[in-house]
Design a protein around this motif. Structure first.
Motif, PDB file in Angstrom:
ATOM      1  N   THR A   1       0.780  -1.124  -0.024  1.00  0.00           N
ATOM      2  CA  THR A   1       0.040   0.164   0.095  1.00  0.00           C
ATOM      3  C   THR A   1       0.826   1.185  -0.027  1.00  0.00           C
ATOM      4  OG1 THR A   1      -1.506  -1.198   1.463  1.00  0.00           O
ATOM      5  CG2 THR A   1      -1.841   1.422   1.198  1.00  0.00           C
ATOM      6  N   PHE A   2       0.428   2.273  -0.873  1.00  0.00           N
ATOM      7  CA  PHE A   2       1.396   3.486  -1.088  1.00  0.00           C
ATOM      8  C   PHE A   2       0.615   4.614  -1.011  1.00  0.00           C
ATOM      9  CE2 PHE A   2       3.433  -0.396  -2.882  1.00  0.00           C
ATOM     10  CZ  PHE A   2       4.673  -0.226  -2.703  1.00  0.00           C
ATOM     11  N   ILE A   3       1.579   5.910  -0.718  1.00  0.00           N
ATOM     12  CA  ILE A   3       0.761   7.133  -1.119  1.00  0.00           C
ATOM     13  C   ILE A   3       1.556   7.706  -2.160  1.00  0.00           C
ATOM     14  CG2 ILE A   3      -0.466   7.379   1.270  1.00  0.00           C
ATOM     15  CD1 ILE A   3       1.848   9.454   1.857  1.00  0.00           C
ATOM     16  N   PRO A   4       0.911   8.777  -2.866  1.00  0.00           N
ATOM     17  CA  PRO A   4       1.868   9.536  -3.732  1.00  0.00           C
ATOM     18  C   PRO A   4       2.973  10.007  -3.197  1.00  0.00           C
ATOM     19  CG  PRO A   4      -0.308  10.287  -4.055  1.00  0.00           C
ATOM     20  CD  PRO A   4      -0.281   9.332  -2.756  1.00  0.00           C
ATOM     21  N   ASN A   5       4.179  10.162  -3.743  1.00  0.00           N
ATOM     22  CA  ASN A   5       5.565  10.461  -3.430  1.00  0.00           C
ATOM     23  C   ASN A   5       5.302  12.041  -3.578  1.00  0.00           C
ATOM     24  OD1 ASN A   5       8.119  11.661  -3.351  1.00  0.00           O
ATOM     25  ND2 ASN A   5       9.015   9.921  -4.571  1.00  0.00           N
ATOM     26  N   LEU A   6       5.466  12.808  -2.557  1.00  0.00           N
ATOM     27  CA  LEU A   6       5.259  14.378  -2.304  1.00  0.00           C
ATOM     28  C   LEU A   6       6.187  15.235  -3.054  1.00  0.00           C
ATOM     29  CD1 LEU A   6       3.543  14.860   1.093  1.00  0.00           C
ATOM     30  CD2 LEU A   6       2.544  14.273  -1.080  1.00  0.00           C
ATOM     31  N   ASP A   7       7.634  14.278  -2.917  1.00  0.00           N
ATOM     32  CA  ASP A   7       8.869  15.043  -3.526  1.00  0.00           C
ATOM     33  C   ASP A   7       8.525  15.099  -5.052  1.00  0.00           C
ATOM     34  OD1 ASP A   7      10.059  15.277  -1.058  1.00  0.00           O
ATOM     35  OD2 ASP A   7      10.878  13.109  -1.343  1.00  0.00           O
ATOM     36  N   GLU A   8       7.543  14.526  -5.610  1.00  0.00           N
ATOM     37  CA  GLU A   8       7.309  14.404  -7.161  1.00  0.00           C
ATOM     38  C   GLU A   8       6.416  15.454  -7.390  1.00  0.00           C
ATOM     39  OE1 GLU A   8       7.211  10.489  -8.377  1.00  0.00           O
ATOM     40  OE2 GLU A   8       9.237  10.310  -7.979  1.00  0.00           O
ATOM     41  N   LEU A   9       5.771  15.908  -6.575  1.00  0.00           N
ATOM     42  CA  LEU A   9       4.428  16.910  -6.866  1.00  0.00           C
ATOM     43  C   LEU A   9       4.728  18.196  -6.772  1.00  0.00           C
ATOM     44  CD1 LEU A   9       1.718  14.719  -4.934  1.00  0.00           C
ATOM     45  CD2 LEU A   9       2.351  14.591  -7.325  1.00  0.00           C
ATOM     46  N   PRO A  10       4.654  19.187  -7.513  1.00  0.00           N
ATOM     47  CA  PRO A  10       5.333  20.217  -7.842  1.00  0.00           C
ATOM     48  C   PRO A  10       4.450  21.354  -6.708  1.00  0.00           C
ATOM     49  CG  PRO A  10       3.983  20.040  -9.654  1.00  0.00           C
ATOM     50  CD  PRO A  10       4.250  18.716  -9.155  1.00  0.00           C
ATOM     51  N   GLU A  11       3.425  21.047  -6.204  1.00  0.00           N
ATOM     52  CA  GLU A  11       2.626  21.870  -5.461  1.00  0.00           C
ATOM     53  C   GLU A  11       3.117  21.578  -3.798  1.00  0.00           C
ATOM     54  OE1 GLU A  11      -0.217  18.247  -6.316  1.00  0.00           O
ATOM     55  OE2 GLU A  11       1.310  19.378  -7.336  1.00  0.00           O
ATOM     56  N   TRP A  12       3.514  20.492  -3.887  1.00  0.00           N
ATOM     57  CA  TRP A  12       4.099  20.054  -2.231  1.00  0.00           C
ATOM     58  C   TRP A  12       5.587  20.460  -2.149  1.00  0.00           C
ATOM     59  CZ3 TRP A  12       1.034  18.789   1.635  1.00  0.00           C
ATOM     60  CH2 TRP A  12      -0.221  18.254   1.428  1.00  0.00           C
ATOM     61  N   THR A  13       5.944  21.183  -1.070  1.00  0.00           N
ATOM     62  CA  THR A  13       7.233  21.397  -0.593  1.00  0.00           C
ATOM     63  C   THR A  13       7.581  21.129   0.604  1.00  0.00           C
ATOM     64  OG1 THR A  13       6.792  23.789  -0.338  1.00  0.00           O
ATOM     65  CG2 THR A  13       7.534  23.411  -2.696  1.00  0.00           C
ATOM     66  N   VAL A  14       8.766  20.930   0.962  1.00  0.00           N
ATOM     67  CA  VAL A  14       9.258  20.669   2.616  1.00  0.00           C
ATOM     68  C   VAL A  14       9.480  22.225   3.017  1.00  0.00           C
ATOM     69  CG1 VAL A  14      11.015  19.737   4.020  1.00  0.00           C
ATOM     70  CG2 VAL A  14      10.432  18.654   1.929  1.00  0.00           C
ATOM     71  N   VAL A  15       8.783  22.242   4.391  1.00  0.00           N
ATOM     72  CA  VAL A  15       8.767  23.766   4.994  1.00  0.00           C
ATOM     73  C   VAL A  15       9.610  23.351   6.408  1.00  0.00           C
ATOM     74  CG1 VAL A  15       7.103  24.424   4.077  1.00  0.00           C
ATOM     75  CG2 VAL A  15       6.540  22.980   6.019  1.00  0.00           C
ATOM     76  N   GLU A  16       9.851  22.037   6.816  1.00  0.00           N
ATOM     77  CA  GLU A  16      10.464  21.626   7.949  1.00  0.00           C
ATOM     78  C   GLU A  16      11.025  20.314   7.929  1.00  0.00           C
ATOM     79  OE1 GLU A  16       9.822  22.030  12.879  1.00  0.00           O
ATOM     80  OE2 GLU A  16       8.076  22.595  11.502  1.00  0.00           O
ATOM     81  N   ALA A  17      12.063  20.152   8.609  1.00  0.00           N
ATOM     82  CA  ALA A  17      12.725  18.560   8.797  1.00  0.00           C
ATOM     83  C   ALA A  17      13.659  18.347  10.024  1.00  0.00           C
ATOM     84  CB  ALA A  17      13.521  18.222   7.475  1.00  0.00           C
ATOM     85  N   SER A  18      13.205  17.579  10.728  1.00  0.00           N
ATOM     86  CA  SER A  18      13.890  17.244  11.848  1.00  0.00           C
ATOM     87  C   SER A  18      15.318  16.485  11.441  1.00  0.00           C
ATOM     88  CB  SER A  18      13.011  16.366  12.968  1.00  0.00           C
ATOM     89  OG  SER A  18      13.200  14.846  12.371  1.00  0.00           O
ATOM     90  N   LYS A  19      16.046  16.446  12.889  1.00  0.00           N
ATOM     91  CA  LYS A  19      17.546  15.918  12.441  1.00  0.00           C
ATOM     92  C   LYS A  19      17.072  14.632  12.268  1.00  0.00           C
ATOM     93  CE  LYS A  19      19.972  19.171  15.451  1.00  0.00           C
ATOM     94  NZ  LYS A  19      20.977  19.186  16.928  1.00  0.00           N
ATOM     95  N   GLU A  20      18.411  13.770  11.695  1.00  0.00           N
ATOM     96  CA  GLU A  20      18.077  12.139  11.369  1.00  0.00           C
ATOM     97  C   GLU A  20      18.066  11.473  12.761  1.00  0.00           C
ATOM     98  OE1 GLU A  20      19.548  10.159   8.067  1.00  0.00           O
ATOM     99  OE2 GLU A  20      20.894   9.610   9.394  1.00  0.00           O
ATOM    100  N   LYS A  21      17.221  10.578  13.232  1.00  0.00           N
ATOM    101  CA  LYS A  21      17.153   9.683  14.141  1.00  0.00           C
ATOM    102  C   LYS A  21      17.329   8.406  13.673  1.00  0.00           C
ATOM    103  CE  LYS A  21      14.201  13.060  16.645  1.00  0.00           C
ATOM    104  NZ  LYS A  21      12.839  13.091  17.460  1.00  0.00           N
ATOM    105  N   GLU A  22      17.415   7.353  14.959  1.00  0.00           N
ATOM    106  CA  GLU A  22      17.615   5.862  14.463  1.00  0.00           C
ATOM    107  C   GLU A  22      16.708   5.175  15.368  1.00  0.00           C
ATOM    108  OE1 GLU A  22      21.277   2.865  13.717  1.00  0.00           O
ATOM    109  OE2 GLU A  22      21.478   4.728  13.248  1.00  0.00           O
ATOM    110  N   HIS A  23      16.145   4.016  14.778  1.00  0.00           N
ATOM    111  CA  HIS A  23      15.465   3.123  15.779  1.00  0.00           C
ATOM    112  C   HIS A  23      15.773   1.605  15.337  1.00  0.00           C
ATOM    113  CE1 HIS A  23      12.470   1.075  18.015  1.00  0.00           C
ATOM    114  NE2 HIS A  23      12.193   0.367  17.220  1.00  0.00           N
ATOM    115  N   GLU A  24      16.629   0.938  15.999  1.00  0.00           N
ATOM    116  CA  GLU A  24      16.825  -0.446  15.594  1.00  0.00           C
ATOM    117  C   GLU A  24      17.486  -0.610  14.318  1.00  0.00           C
ATOM    118  OE1 GLU A  24      13.457  -2.987  16.245  1.00  0.00           O
ATOM    119  OE2 GLU A  24      13.394  -2.837  18.483  1.00  0.00           O
TER     120      GLU A  24
END
Length: 283
Positions: free
Chosen positions: A127-150
């Motif tokens: 099951t998938f959703i559209p890749n927002l990075d490929e949709l011109p109307e969607w842009t990144v406005v905030e991103a956290s630092k990289e984290k890690e779990h297991e």
């Protein structure tokens, strides 16, 4: 409206009706963002919850193509039209789309914000959703630092939609989530009356106060009600004691304050409504 979901490297979100990976930090993020919110989901998403029960402390709107369906703690909507009728008087900032894949795709064009937990692994999703990075109307406005779990790296990324489709109505009320806030026990001084109608109505209001939507609602039941001018879904819920606040309880008691000079003290809370149930039964 807003969308919230965790995705893998291919924007997969699930497999065999379950999450690809459960990250405690992501679960906390989801709880914090959606606390007291209005959640929109498909029926299969509801079934995927523990014991197939709706998430507590939130209004759960469930899209299902079966007429007349209802389930405790939910509002069952059998069409987009019904759902938009339900939310027309709510603050759309309080509304989160939470799955599954088809529901995400249905509502994505109407959302102005998407909270995406991006996980750096391939979950062999179905099951998938559209890749927002490929949709011109969607842009990144905030991103956290990289984290890690297991061993899996992830980050929280917020996207903004520059051209959401207008819903076509003005969301006028911002207070629906207050019904789902944590409520402390109430100590009430109530008329010591044997009036059965008063006791039963008070019982119904207190159940609605502490356990909103306890019985569940189908939008088939309210479609005609919502066609009336100046009436909202909140009006329907309050009129039928699916939700209640202190003003409802105070107004009821005020109407009956001349029944007797004698009163009795009753303490009720969400975990144990037996005191008010006993009062309603005249015990």
């Amino acid at each position: 409206m807003k969308l919230i979901v965790a995705v893998d490297e291919k924007w997969g979100i699930g497999k065999n009706g379950d999450l690809l990976l459960s990250i405690p930090d992501d679960m906390r993020f989801f709880r914090e963002k959606t606390r007291r919110a209005v959640l929109v989901m498909g029926y299969n998403t509801l079934l995927s919850f523990p014991n197939s029960k709706p998430l507590p402390g939130r209004m759960n709107l469930v899209l299902i193509d079966i007429d007349g369906m209802s389930a405790p703690g939910t509002v069952m909507c059998n069409s987009m039209e019904h759902l938009f009728g339900i939310i027309r008087d709510m603050n759309t900032d309080d509304i989160f789309i939470i799955g599954g894949g088809y529901t995400y795709r249905q509502f994505l064009p109407y959302c102005d914000t998407a909270y995406i937990t991006k996980m750096q692994f391939s979950g062999d999703a179905d099951t998938f959703i559209p890749n927002l990075d490929e949709l011109p109307e969607w842009t990144v406005v905030e991103a956290s630092k990289e984290k890690e779990h297991e061993g899996v790296k992830y980050r929280f990324v917020t996207y903004h939609n520059s051209a959401p489709i207008p819903i076509g109505f003005s969301s006028a009320k911002a207070d629906m989530p207050r019904y789902f806030a944590k409520k402390e026990p109430l100590t009430l001084r109530l008329p010591d009356t044997k009036d059965h109608s008063y006791r039963k109505e008070l019982q119904s209001l207190l159940h609605a106060y502490f356990r909103p939507l306890e019985k569940g609602v189908s939008t088939d039941e309210v479609a005609q009600f919502l066609e009336q001018d100046d009436l909202s879904f909140e009006d329907y819920l309050r009129a039928h004691h699916h939700i209640a606040d202190l003003t409802d309880i105070e107004a009821l008691t005020e109407n009956y304050n001349s029944l007797t000079d004698q009163t009795e003290t009753v303490t009720v809370d969400k975990k144990d409504l037996s005191a008010i149930d006993a009062y309603a039964d005249g015990e």
